[in-house]
Design a protein around this motif. Structure first.
Motif, PDB file in Angstrom:
ATOM      1  N   LEU A 103       0.854  -1.192   0.000  1.00 40.80           N
ATOM      2  CA  LEU A 103       0.000   0.000   0.000  1.00 40.80           C
ATOM      3  C   LEU A 103       0.888   1.241   0.000  1.00 40.80           C
ATOM      4  O   LEU A 103       1.014   1.943   1.006  1.00 40.80           O
ATOM      5  N   ALA A 104       1.486   1.460  -1.152  1.00 38.62           N
ATOM      6  CA  ALA A 104       2.399   2.581  -1.345  1.00 38.62           C
ATOM      7  C   ALA A 104       1.667   3.669  -2.133  1.00 38.62           C
ATOM      8  O   ALA A 104       1.401   3.486  -3.325  1.00 38.62           O
ATOM      9  N   PRO A 105       1.312   4.772  -1.504  1.00 38.10           N
ATOM     10  CA  PRO A 105       0.517   5.808  -2.178  1.00 38.10           C
ATOM     11  C   PRO A 105       1.119   6.295  -3.488  1.00 38.10           C
ATOM     12  O   PRO A 105       0.392   6.527  -4.457  1.00 38.10           O
ATOM     13  N   HIS A 106       2.442   6.445  -3.531  1.00 38.19           N
ATOM     14  CA  HIS A 106       3.058   6.956  -4.759  1.00 38.19           C
ATOM     15  C   HIS A 106       3.043   5.901  -5.864  1.00 38.19           C
ATOM     16  O   HIS A 106       3.036   6.252  -7.049  1.00 38.19           O
ATOM     17  N   GLY A 107       3.046   4.622  -5.494  1.00 38.39           N
ATOM     18  CA  GLY A 107       2.886   3.579  -6.491  1.00 38.39           C
ATOM     19  C   GLY A 107       1.468   3.543  -7.028  1.00 38.39           C
ATOM     20  O   GLY A 107       1.242   3.368  -8.235  1.00 38.39           O
ATOM     21  N   MET A 108       0.502   3.715  -6.153  1.00 45.82           N
ATOM     22  CA  MET A 108      -0.899   3.749  -6.575  1.00 45.82           C
ATOM     23  C   MET A 108      -1.155   4.934  -7.492  1.00 45.82           C
ATOM     24  O   MET A 108      -2.015   4.878  -8.375  1.00 45.82           O
ATOM     25  N   ALA A 109      -0.393   6.012  -7.299  1.00 50.77           N
ATOM     26  CA  ALA A 109      -0.536   7.188  -8.169  1.00 50.77           C
ATOM     27  C   ALA A 109      -0.150   6.861  -9.610  1.00 50.77           C
ATOM     28  O   ALA A 109      -0.695   7.446 -10.549  1.00 50.77           O
ATOM     29  N   HIS A 110       0.778   5.930  -9.808  1.00 52.18           N
ATOM     30  CA  HIS A 110       1.137   5.495 -11.155  1.00 52.18           C
ATOM     31  C   HIS A 110      -0.070   4.835 -11.832  1.00 52.18           C
ATOM     32  O   HIS A 110      -0.350   5.080 -13.010  1.00 52.18           O
ATOM     33  N   THR A 111      -0.753   3.966 -11.082  1.00 50.28           N
ATOM     34  CA  THR A 111      -1.932   3.293 -11.631  1.00 50.28           C
ATOM     35  C   THR A 111      -3.018   4.307 -11.971  1.00 50.28           C
ATOM     36  O   THR A 111      -3.644   4.242 -13.046  1.00 50.28           O
ATOM     37  N   GLU A 112      -3.246   5.246 -11.078  1.00 50.11           N
ATOM     38  CA  GLU A 112      -4.253   6.283 -11.322  1.00 50.11           C
ATOM     39  C   GLU A 112      -3.922   7.091 -12.579  1.00 50.11           C
ATOM     40  O   GLU A 112      -4.809   7.427 -13.370  1.00 50.11           O
ATOM     41  N   TRP A 113      -2.646   7.360 -12.790  1.00 46.67           N
ATOM     42  CA  TRP A 113      -2.215   8.166 -13.938  1.00 46.67           C
ATOM     43  C   TRP A 113      -2.514   7.433 -15.248  1.00 46.67           C
ATOM     44  O   TRP A 113      -3.007   8.033 -16.201  1.00 46.67           O
ATOM     45  N   THR A 114      -2.240   6.121 -15.271  1.00 44.98           N
ATOM     46  CA  THR A 114      -2.542   5.340 -16.472  1.00 44.98           C
ATOM     47  C   THR A 114      -4.044   5.273 -16.707  1.00 44.98           C
ATOM     48  O   THR A 114      -4.514   5.382 -17.852  1.00 44.98           O
ATOM     49  N   MET A 115      -4.808   5.096 -15.653  1.00 43.64           N
ATOM     50  CA  MET A 115      -6.264   5.056 -15.795  1.00 43.64           C
ATOM     51  C   MET A 115      -6.795   6.375 -16.351  1.00 43.64           C
ATOM     52  O   MET A 115      -7.714   6.378 -17.180  1.00 43.64           O
ATOM     53  N   ARG A 116      -6.219   7.465 -15.940  1.00 42.09           N
ATOM     54  CA  ARG A 116      -6.633   8.765 -16.481  1.00 42.09           C
ATOM     55  C   ARG A 116      -6.343   8.854 -17.972  1.00 42.09           C
ATOM     56  O   ARG A 116      -7.131   9.405 -18.740  1.00 42.09           O
ATOM     57  N   ALA A 117      -5.213   8.298 -18.382  1.00 44.26           N
ATOM     58  CA  ALA A 117      -4.859   8.323 -19.803  1.00 44.26           C
ATOM     59  C   ALA A 117      -5.847   7.509 -20.629  1.00 44.26           C
ATOM     60  O   ALA A 117      -6.092   7.818 -21.805  1.00 44.26           O
ATOM     61  N   LEU A 118      -6.448   6.466 -20.038  1.00 43.81           N
ATOM     62  CA  LEU A 118      -7.381   5.599 -20.749  1.00 43.81           C
ATOM     63  C   LEU A 118      -8.830   6.021 -20.579  1.00 43.81           C
ATOM     64  O   LEU A 118      -9.720   5.468 -21.222  1.00 43.81           O
ATOM     65  N   ASP A 119      -9.047   6.981 -19.712  1.00 47.49           N
ATOM     66  CA  ASP A 119     -10.418   7.359 -19.352  1.00 47.49           C
ATOM     67  C   ASP A 119     -11.176   7.992 -20.512  1.00 47.49           C
ATOM     68  O   ASP A 119     -12.403   7.970 -20.538  1.00 47.49           O
ATOM     69  N   ARG A 120     -10.459   8.571 -21.473  1.00 49.11           N
ATOM     70  CA  ARG A 120     -11.122   9.224 -22.610  1.00 49.11           C
ATOM     71  C   ARG A 120     -11.276   8.288 -23.809  1.00 49.11           C
ATOM     72  O   ARG A 120     -11.646   8.732 -24.891  1.00 49.11           O
ATOM     73  N   CYS A 121     -10.990   6.990 -23.596  1.00 49.44           N
ATOM     74  CA  CYS A 121     -10.951   6.053 -24.729  1.00 49.44           C
ATOM     75  C   CYS A 121     -12.153   5.125 -24.775  1.00 49.44           C
ATOM     76  O   CYS A 121     -12.127   4.108 -25.477  1.00 49.44           O
ATOM     77  N   GLY A 122     -13.195   5.443 -24.023  1.00 50.45           N
ATOM     78  CA  GLY A 122     -14.397   4.629 -24.067  1.00 50.45           C
ATOM     79  C   GLY A 122     -14.306   3.335 -23.285  1.00 50.45           C
ATOM     80  O   GLY A 122     -15.108   2.424 -23.507  1.00 50.45           O
ATOM     81  N   LEU A 123     -13.348   3.216 -22.384  1.00 47.97           N
ATOM     82  CA  LEU A 123     -13.187   2.004 -21.580  1.00 47.97           C
ATOM     83  C   LEU A 123     -13.840   2.199 -20.217  1.00 47.97           C
ATOM     84  O   LEU A 123     -13.744   3.275 -19.629  1.00 47.97           O
ATOM     85  N   ASP A 124     -14.494   1.151 -19.712  1.00 43.61           N
ATOM     86  CA  ASP A 124     -15.076   1.264 -18.376  1.00 43.61           C
ATOM     87  C   ASP A 124     -13.961   1.218 -17.329  1.00 43.61           C
ATOM     88  O   ASP A 124     -12.819   0.846 -17.620  1.00 43.61           O
ATOM     89  N   THR A 125     -14.306   1.565 -16.094  1.00 47.50           N
ATOM     90  CA  THR A 125     -13.296   1.676 -15.039  1.00 47.50           C
ATOM     91  C   THR A 125     -12.581   0.355 -14.787  1.00 47.50           C
ATOM     92  O   THR A 125     -11.365   0.328 -14.544  1.00 47.50           O
TER      93      THR A 125
END
Length: 258
Positions: free
Chosen positions: A145-167
């Motif tokens: 549970l490393a917050p800065h590591g989880m931020a990497h995952t969040e960043w990638t999800m943001r990049a894919l969020d505009r591509c019509g993919l569900d969460t």
């Protein structure tokens, strides 16, 4: 005790706590005296020292006893700063991830998704190359549970969020990419240890095995491998990472919705 009316039990307990934190030490013929070394370590310094040891010798070299010796504390005193070895590794991981934030020159909410995801993957690869032990510390089944590591995952999800993919697909894709990079990087610490033990680089080791390779290929049972080995082909972890990363991104592109 005489000057301030402190009870013997209280004074003994205080002296013990001061000794555990390295502020005082016992010297033959002198008794308990103020330590002459540097200030006692804090958790931040302990984590930094642990990372230094892991970078030089691998994660296996980071024991509580070894770390205590490095920072000048009794082993049990370390538990005032970290809960246990698992907690220490989590803190080490989060510190490294904090020093490698997502690419600041890209905005995952605006810039091309593939450019963003690839840039983050390559940043993670560089991070693993700098800290080969980190791939061993990471897990995607029991992630730290490393917050800065989880931020990497969040960043990638943001990049894919505009591509019509569900969460759910965004998260799975983000973890898939990160796990691919980490899985390739697992070889880095093993290679570093092998180089220390043999005194040979990867290239030197391969050259030393040429006779063995030739003997195996001479059987004629591996014609395609023989054809590859006969050519002037480059191969290594960087090339392997690049090839696989591009194929993963091609696969993601195929499921993007217009």
């Amino acid at each position: 005790m005489a000057s301030y009316g402190v009870a013997m039990a209280t004074a003994t307990r205080v002296i013990g706590q001061l000794r555990d934190t390295g502020l005082v030490e016992t010297r033959p013929g002198l008794g308990t005296v103020v330590s002459g070394g540097t200030a006692p370590p804090d958790r931040d310094r302990i984590v930094r020292v642990a990372i230094t040891v892991a970078d030089a010798e691998g994660l296996g070299a980071v024991s509580m006893r070894r770390l205590a010796g490095e920072v000048g504390l009794p082993t049990m005193a370390l538990y005032r700063y970290v809960e246990d070895k698992e907690d220490l590794v989590r803190l080490m991981t989060d510190r490294v991830m904090a020093e490698h934030p997502p690419p600041p020159h890209l905005d995952p909410g605006v810039d091309d998704w593939r450019t963003c995801v690839e840039a983050l993957a390559r940043l993670q690869w560089a991070m693993y190359r700098e800290h080969p032990w980190l791939a061993q510390a990471m897990s995607f089944t029991r992630p730290p549970l490393a917050p800065h590591g989880m931020a990497h995952t969040e960043w990638t999800m943001r990049a894919l969020d505009r591509c019509g993919l569900d969460t759910s697909t965004q998260f799975t894709a983000a973890v898939m990419i990160a796990n691919y990079v980490r899985g390739t990087a697992v070889n880095l610490e093993e290679e570093a240890q092998a180089e220390q033990e043999t005194g040979m680089t990867e290239q030197q080791w391969m050259e030393a095995q040429q006779d063995r390779f030739a003997a195996v290929l001479a059987t004629g049972k591996l014609p395609l491998m023989a054809r590859f080995m006969a050519g002037d082909h480059e191969f290594g972890l960087d090339l392997l990472l690049d090839y696989g990363l591009q194929r993963l991104l091609d696969g993601l592109a195929a499921v993007m919705k217009p």
